[in-house]
Scaffold this active site. Structure first.
Site, PDB file in Angstrom:
ATOM      1  N   ASP A   1      11.085  -6.929  -1.276  1.00  0.00           N
ATOM      2  CA  ASP A   1      11.792  -6.731   0.078  1.00  0.00           C
ATOM      3  C   ASP A   1      12.957  -6.309   0.047  1.00  0.00           C
ATOM      4  O   ASP A   1      13.967  -7.020  -1.050  1.00  0.00           O
ATOM      5  CB  ASP A   1      11.054  -7.967   1.288  1.00  0.00           C
ATOM      6  CG  ASP A   1      11.456  -7.967   2.410  1.00  0.00           C
ATOM      7  OD1 ASP A   1      10.902  -6.862   3.227  1.00  0.00           O
ATOM      8  OD2 ASP A   1      11.812  -8.637   3.201  1.00  0.00           O
TER       9      ASP A   1
ATOM     10  N   HIS B   1       4.022   5.598  -3.354  1.00  0.00           N
ATOM     11  CA  HIS B   1       5.365   5.506  -3.647  1.00  0.00           C
ATOM     12  C   HIS B   1       5.699   4.229  -4.607  1.00  0.00           C
ATOM     13  O   HIS B   1       5.556   4.721  -5.679  1.00  0.00           O
ATOM     14  CB  HIS B   1       6.665   6.311  -3.143  1.00  0.00           C
ATOM     15  CG  HIS B   1       7.822   6.309  -3.345  1.00  0.00           C
ATOM     16  ND1 HIS B   1       8.564   7.077  -4.131  1.00  0.00           N
ATOM     17  CD2 HIS B   1       8.873   5.309  -3.671  1.00  0.00           C
ATOM     18  CE1 HIS B   1       9.314   7.137  -4.751  1.00  0.00           C
ATOM     19  NE2 HIS B   1      10.103   5.848  -4.016  1.00  0.00           N
TER      20      HIS B   1
ATOM     21  N   GLY C   1      14.312   6.690   5.172  1.00  0.00           N
ATOM     22  CA  GLY C   1      14.664   6.267   5.046  1.00  0.00           C
ATOM     23  C   GLY C   1      17.078   6.501   5.311  1.00  0.00           C
ATOM     24  O   GLY C   1      17.402   6.566   6.120  1.00  0.00           O
ATOM     25  N   TYR C   2      17.361   5.414   4.721  1.00  0.00           N
ATOM     26  CA  TYR C   2      18.845   5.344   4.770  1.00  0.00           C
ATOM     27  C   TYR C   2      19.731   6.220   3.450  1.00  0.00           C
ATOM     28  O   TYR C   2      21.050   6.198   3.827  1.00  0.00           O
ATOM     29  CB  TYR C   2      19.730   3.974   4.607  1.00  0.00           C
ATOM     30  CG  TYR C   2      19.187   2.712   6.408  1.00  0.00           C
ATOM     31  CD1 TYR C   2      19.985   2.546   7.432  1.00  0.00           C
ATOM     32  CD2 TYR C   2      17.547   2.181   6.364  1.00  0.00           C
ATOM     33  CE1 TYR C   2      19.740   1.425   8.063  1.00  0.00           C
ATOM     34  CE2 TYR C   2      17.661   0.962   7.125  1.00  0.00           C
ATOM     35  CZ  TYR C   2      18.378   1.465   7.672  1.00  0.00           C
ATOM     36  OH  TYR C   2      18.601   0.279   8.870  1.00  0.00           O
TER      37      TYR C   2
ATOM     38  N   HIS D   1      18.287  -0.076  -6.198  1.00  0.00           N
ATOM     39  CA  HIS D   1      17.756  -1.232  -6.337  1.00  0.00           C
ATOM     40  C   HIS D   1      17.005  -1.508  -6.761  1.00  0.00           C
ATOM     41  O   HIS D   1      16.433  -2.671  -7.505  1.00  0.00           O
ATOM     42  CB  HIS D   1      17.995  -1.564  -4.598  1.00  0.00           C
ATOM     43  CG  HIS D   1      18.201  -0.584  -3.410  1.00  0.00           C
ATOM     44  ND1 HIS D   1      18.331   0.702  -3.727  1.00  0.00           N
ATOM     45  CD2 HIS D   1      17.022  -0.787  -2.600  1.00  0.00           C
ATOM     46  CE1 HIS D   1      17.349   0.914  -2.865  1.00  0.00           C
ATOM     47  NE2 HIS D   1      16.486   0.350  -2.307  1.00  0.00           N
TER      48      HIS D   1
ATOM     49  N   ASN E   1       0.468  -1.352   0.145  1.00  0.00           N
ATOM     50  CA  ASN E   1      -0.104   0.219   0.212  1.00  0.00           C
ATOM     51  C   ASN E   1       0.745   0.803   0.139  1.00  0.00           C
ATOM     52  O   ASN E   1       0.184   2.065   0.463  1.00  0.00           O
ATOM     53  CB  ASN E   1      -1.013  -0.111   1.337  1.00  0.00           C
ATOM     54  CG  ASN E   1      -2.351  -0.747   0.710  1.00  0.00           C
ATOM     55  OD1 ASN E   1      -2.560  -0.808  -0.076  1.00  0.00           O
ATOM     56  ND2 ASN E   1      -2.252  -1.322   1.964  1.00  0.00           N
ATOM     57  N   ASN E   2       2.175   0.727  -0.041  1.00  0.00           N
ATOM     58  CA  ASN E   2       2.936   2.376  -0.275  1.00  0.00           C
ATOM     59  C   ASN E   2       2.738   3.792  -1.597  1.00  0.00           C
ATOM     60  O   ASN E   2       2.323   2.276  -2.657  1.00  0.00           O
ATOM     61  CB  ASN E   2       4.665   1.094  -0.209  1.00  0.00           C
ATOM     62  CG  ASN E   2       5.808   2.737  -0.396  1.00  0.00           C
ATOM     63  OD1 ASN E   2       5.979   3.344  -1.624  1.00  0.00           O
ATOM     64  ND2 ASN E   2       6.354   2.897   0.960  1.00  0.00           N
TER      65      ASN E   2
HETATM   66  P1  IMP Z   1      11.186  -2.109   2.165  1.00  0.00           P
HETATM   67  O1  IMP Z   1      10.855  -3.972   2.189  1.00  0.00           O
HETATM   68  O2  IMP Z   1      11.064  -1.724   0.813  1.00  0.00           O
HETATM   69  O3  IMP Z   1       9.896  -1.813   3.291  1.00  0.00           O
HETATM   70  O4  IMP Z   1      12.406  -1.438   2.556  1.00  0.00           O
HETATM   71  C1  IMP Z   1      12.744  -1.834   4.160  1.00  0.00           C
HETATM   72  C2  IMP Z   1      12.968  -0.866   4.632  1.00  0.00           C
HETATM   73  O5  IMP Z   1      14.852  -0.695   4.145  1.00  0.00           O
HETATM   74  C3  IMP Z   1      12.628   0.696   4.561  1.00  0.00           C
HETATM   75  O6  IMP Z   1      11.885  -0.045   6.013  1.00  0.00           O
HETATM   76  C4  IMP Z   1      14.184   0.884   4.761  1.00  0.00           C
HETATM   77  O7  IMP Z   1      14.665   1.454   6.040  1.00  0.00           O
HETATM   78  C5  IMP Z   1      15.404   0.506   3.872  1.00  0.00           C
HETATM   79  N1  IMP Z   1      15.119   1.042   2.662  1.00  0.00           N
HETATM   80  C6  IMP Z   1      13.912   0.362   1.329  1.00  0.00           C
HETATM   81  N2  IMP Z   1      14.626   1.043   0.187  1.00  0.00           N
HETATM   82  C7  IMP Z   1      15.160   2.283   0.547  1.00  0.00           C
HETATM   83  C8  IMP Z   1      15.417   3.125   0.251  1.00  0.00           C
HETATM   84  O8  IMP Z   1      15.723   3.439  -1.124  1.00  0.00           O
HETATM   85  N3  IMP Z   1      16.256   4.434   0.347  1.00  0.00           N
HETATM   86  C9  IMP Z   1      16.703   3.952   1.875  1.00  0.00           C
HETATM   87  N4  IMP Z   1      16.304   3.204   2.740  1.00  0.00           N
HETATM   88  C10 IMP Z   1      15.444   1.899   2.260  1.00  0.00           C
END
Ligand code: IMP
Length: 194
Positions: free
Chosen positions: A70, A13, A152-153, A179, A10-11
């Site tokens: 993920d 972006h 995030g990071y 990525h 539901n993200n």
């Molecule tokens: P998700 O699986 O896409 O929800 O990513 C897991 C976690 O990785 C997120 O909660 C962020 O902390 C980190 N993360 C994923 N993609 C990015 C990015 O593009 N930039 C910075 N942090 C990211």
């Protein structure tokens, strides 16, 4: 050719990014679009496992083709951590991006090897078949947070090919090499051939 597929997120972006890449070819439905309000478990110990859990959940409960993603940040000096624990690195029960960044910089304070990568895995469940796609961006962890963009990071991770943090690069430049963009490109190339 497939007409419709669910993206188990539901993200907003992420949805917009993938919808743009498949515009005019395949309709992407979100979890909200199919009425899925469940908190889908992410209890596996690998990115692949968690992506598969989410995609299989939708396929089993809604009988729809589905993909899920993920992402993990893998730091070499930390033996690949935070990896599958990237979202909840600082606190196991909640996502606190600033605390995550502080913990990461503290863990690397004495390290000269700061190489790291972001890795996104996408799992696709199509009928009875399952497929995995991957996108990787190699880089390093900077000594201090830099830049104001992203999430995030992003302030602490710099791709090797630019030397600037994702937060300094701006979202458009980031989305060319990220990525996630690379994993989505693998997925969309595959779906376009179906
Ligand atoms: P998700 O699986 O896409 O929800 O990513 C897991 C976690 O990785 C997120 O909660 C962020 O902390 C980190 N993360 C994923 N993609 C990015 C990015 O593009 N930039 C910075 N942090 C990211």
């Amino acid at each position: 050719m497939i007409q419709q597929i669910v993206f188990a997120t539901n993200n907003a972006h992420k949805l917009a990014e993938v919808r743009a890449m498949l515009a005019g070819r395949i309709e992407i439905l979100s979890l909200a679009d199919i009425g899925c309000t469940a908190d889908i478990p992410e209890t596996a110990d690998t990115l692949e496992g968690n992506a598969l859990l989410k995609a299989r959940y939708v396929h089993e409960h809604f009988a729809l083709d589905c993909f899920a993603d993920d992402t993990g940040l893998e730091v070499d000096a930390l033996d690949g951590a935070p990896g599958v624990h990237t979202a909840r690195y600082a606190y196991p029960d909640r996502h606190d991006p600033e605390a995550n960044n502080r913990k990461l910089l503290a863990a690397l304070s004495d390290c000269t090897d700061r190489t790291a990568r972001f890795r996104t895995v996408i799992a696709l469940v199509l009928g009875t078949a399952e497929y995995l796609f991957e996108g990787v961006v190699e880089g390093f962890i900077v000594p201090e947070p830099a830049g104001t963009g992203g999430f995030g990071y992003d302030p602490v991770f710099a791709p090797a090919e630019t030397g600037l943090t994702f937060a300094q690069m701006g979202v458009e430049a980031k989305n060319v090499i990220s990525h996630r963009a690379r994993a989505v490109a693998e997925l969309t190339a595959f779906l376009s051939r179906q």
